[in-house]
Design a protein around this motif. Sequence first.
Motif, PDB file in Angstrom:
ATOM      1  N   THR A   3     -27.475 -92.887  41.365  1.00  0.00           N
ATOM      2  CA  THR A   3     -28.299 -93.821  40.998  1.00  0.00           C
ATOM      3  C   THR A   3     -28.983 -94.578  42.028  1.00  0.00           C
ATOM      4  O   THR A   3     -30.155 -94.963  41.927  1.00  0.00           O
ATOM      5  N   ASP A   4     -28.223 -94.941  43.148  1.00  0.00           N
ATOM      6  CA  ASP A   4     -28.894 -95.757  44.351  1.00  0.00           C
ATOM      7  C   ASP A   4     -29.282 -94.863  45.357  1.00  0.00           C
ATOM      8  O   ASP A   4     -29.681 -95.801  46.466  1.00  0.00           O
ATOM      9  N   GLY A   5     -29.767 -93.586  45.135  1.00  0.00           N
ATOM     10  CA  GLY A   5     -30.327 -92.851  46.154  1.00  0.00           C
ATOM     11  C   GLY A   5     -29.572 -92.538  47.527  1.00  0.00           C
ATOM     12  O   GLY A   5     -30.113 -92.192  48.457  1.00  0.00           O
ATOM     13  N   TYR A   6     -28.053 -92.492  47.360  1.00  0.00           N
ATOM     14  CA  TYR A   6     -27.404 -91.822  48.485  1.00  0.00           C
ATOM     15  C   TYR A   6     -27.678 -90.572  48.430  1.00  0.00           C
ATOM     16  O   TYR A   6     -28.055 -89.733  47.843  1.00  0.00           O
ATOM     17  N   CYS A   7     -27.263 -89.936  49.804  1.00  0.00           N
ATOM     18  CA  CYS A   7     -27.056 -88.452  50.177  1.00  0.00           C
ATOM     19  C   CYS A   7     -25.874 -88.141  50.408  1.00  0.00           C
ATOM     20  O   CYS A   7     -24.922 -89.013  50.454  1.00  0.00           O
ATOM     21  N   VAL A   8     -25.491 -86.817  50.156  1.00  0.00           N
ATOM     22  CA  VAL A   8     -23.913 -86.269  50.466  1.00  0.00           C
ATOM     23  C   VAL A   8     -24.090 -85.520  51.902  1.00  0.00           C
ATOM     24  O   VAL A   8     -24.984 -84.607  51.985  1.00  0.00           O
ATOM     25  N   ASN A   9     -23.097 -85.752  52.671  1.00  0.00           N
ATOM     26  CA  ASN A   9     -22.904 -85.022  54.016  1.00  0.00           C
ATOM     27  C   ASN A   9     -21.527 -83.858  53.437  1.00  0.00           C
ATOM     28  O   ASN A   9     -20.509 -84.406  53.395  1.00  0.00           O
ATOM     29  N   PRO A  10     -22.004 -82.690  53.232  1.00  0.00           N
ATOM     30  CA  PRO A  10     -21.330 -81.849  52.525  1.00  0.00           C
ATOM     31  C   PRO A  10     -20.045 -81.481  53.514  1.00  0.00           C
ATOM     32  O   PRO A  10     -18.932 -81.129  53.132  1.00  0.00           O
ATOM     33  N   ALA A  61     -18.675 -87.062  52.914  1.00  0.00           N
ATOM     34  CA  ALA A  61     -18.844 -88.569  52.810  1.00  0.00           C
ATOM     35  C   ALA A  61     -20.022 -88.632  52.249  1.00  0.00           C
ATOM     36  O   ALA A  61     -21.146 -87.828  52.199  1.00  0.00           O
ATOM     37  N   LEU A  62     -20.403 -89.835  51.759  1.00  0.00           N
ATOM     38  CA  LEU A  62     -21.811 -90.361  51.437  1.00  0.00           C
ATOM     39  C   LEU A  62     -22.570 -90.768  52.769  1.00  0.00           C
ATOM     40  O   LEU A  62     -22.128 -91.246  53.722  1.00  0.00           O
ATOM     41  N   VAL A  63     -23.972 -90.639  52.433  1.00  0.00           N
ATOM     42  CA  VAL A  63     -24.647 -91.025  53.657  1.00  0.00           C
ATOM     43  C   VAL A  63     -25.892 -92.111  53.053  1.00  0.00           C
ATOM     44  O   VAL A  63     -26.164 -91.803  51.836  1.00  0.00           O
ATOM     45  N   GLU A  64     -26.057 -93.160  53.543  1.00  0.00           N
ATOM     46  CA  GLU A  64     -26.712 -94.163  53.050  1.00  0.00           C
ATOM     47  C   GLU A  64     -28.182 -93.839  52.997  1.00  0.00           C
ATOM     48  O   GLU A  64     -28.739 -92.870  53.749  1.00  0.00           O
ATOM     49  N   SER A  94     -19.672-102.206  50.710  1.00  0.00           N
ATOM     50  CA  SER A  94     -20.877-102.814  50.476  1.00  0.00           C
ATOM     51  C   SER A  94     -20.615-103.965  49.154  1.00  0.00           C
ATOM     52  O   SER A  94     -19.953-103.560  48.322  1.00  0.00           O
ATOM     53  N   ALA A  95     -21.529-105.005  49.103  1.00  0.00           N
ATOM     54  CA  ALA A  95     -21.312-105.882  48.041  1.00  0.00           C
ATOM     55  C   ALA A  95     -22.336-105.550  46.812  1.00  0.00           C
ATOM     56  O   ALA A  95     -22.008-105.958  45.698  1.00  0.00           O
ATOM     57  N   SER A  96     -22.982-104.341  47.029  1.00  0.00           N
ATOM     58  CA  SER A  96     -23.756-104.036  45.965  1.00  0.00           C
ATOM     59  C   SER A  96     -23.395-103.336  44.678  1.00  0.00           C
ATOM     60  O   SER A  96     -23.925-103.735  43.538  1.00  0.00           O
TER      61      SER A  96
END
Length: 524
Positions: free
Chosen positions: A89-96, A100-103, A163-165
């Motif tokens: 939903t927040d537009g993150y990407c995935v480092n497979p 891990a998540l990528v901002e 993150s606080a988001s």
Amino acid sequence: MRRRAALSLFLGVLTSSSCFIFSGAAQVPSTSQQSSIGSEAQAASWFEAHRAQPAALRAFVQRMPKGGDIHTHLSGAVYAEHYLEWAATDGYCVNPKAGALVEPKACGQDINYFPASELLNKPTSFYDSLINRWSTRNLQFAGKSGHDQFFDAFAGFGTISDSASRRDDMVASVANRAASQHINYLELMLTVQGSEVRQLGREVGWNKDFQQMHHQLLKRGLSKLVTLGSQQFAQLEREVSKTLGCDTPSAQPGCGVTVRYLQQTTRTKSPVEVFAQLAYAFALDSSQERVVGINLVAPEDNPIALRDYTLQMQMLQFFKRQYPDVKVALHAGELTLGLVPTEDLRFHIRQAVELAQASRIGHGVDILFEERPFELMEQMRRLGVLVEICLTSNEVILNIQGDEHPFWEYWKAGVPMTLASDDEGISRIDLSHEYLLAATRYGLGYKDLKRLARNSLEYSFAPGNSLWKSPDFKAMVPPCASDTPSAASVSQGCSAFLQKSDRARIQWQLESEFARFESLQNWL
């Protein structure tokens, strides 16, 4: 079988008549109280009749009121599936490769990154691998120890959890799950403004004179950070209420759960950073009513945590003198033979109790390696220092279970105990599972589980006086001694008492839920 029989005899003596509620100076239970006792006996009898059916016991403990979960880390309590949903939903990407998540702002840095929103369109192996990396699911295929898998999992979803988001969504998720298990109180560990406080500590610099270092922190702006932190907690409460739809017709179940917080201090940082975090945590607890205590977190076997353990206990001793009303819960004794040198097994719990004046000990697994362990357990019993037992966590991280766990020794010594989940999301469990383990591994009956649930509130850091005259739960305080929790109305005196005490209010709620639960004819 002999061990279970001995346990049942011991617990029967320990807990007999534990739920009699006396009215005034009366020596015999009233008719309504006798009915309540009879209902408790029926529930206990049903439990024993189905002891050989773990699936039936699971259904029973799922519906059983459990009071509070007072040892749970917010970020680790969230299931990985929720993090992936929010990432999409927040537009993150995935480092497979890293799992891990990528901002969002860094999504274009590598051609192998792909939007989290496309994850469900990828082969399921991508999705499954992320869940496995961010939890202990399929641990046998992780290629690493349970200890390493558990603590490494936090890095995978840290981009969101730090993150606080999404903090309000995290709390809402955990609160809703608690409500589904008939838990009415949570103490969630989290860190607010950790990096800012550590930076302030580095600017001040290390000084062996704690008083002088504390003065410098205050002089350079610690109080401002405390004010900001208090405002963030107040904002978080408003956001959680909005997310859950509280006070609206569409209110979610989590609205019925009382949520309080413990400010975390990361024990693996430099001494000055740890000191600054503790200074902040103690001051924050004193100024923000939703923060009810503090705790140290991160692996206790970390080299820095081991090196500085006594120093950190001395820091806590210093701040307890400055803020005597602040409650301290500590991860202590989350160690076992082979994980660390044996000398590190011999003093952690004792120093947490004697130097840091901890009111609660998290895990406490290495108690029998301590110097004079039975003397220490007697001291904990006398002081009322509760042990937060996290059975699944201890099994996964330390490979300790069954008779290797000191559960039985704590209980025999009369040390107050309760069950806690630690990290439901990473461990892929819930608190109901821990109650099932206690029943099946240690032969506990319904009345014993009930005592553990009551302990979770009696030894919680919720402010106010207890509903009970003493922790044996035999009699309520005089204002409520003639009242029955399941009754339609409450006397004026009891009502006034409950309004003044958060602790008594949630304890009354638990007793009301016990009365309703025990009135069932079938617990499946």
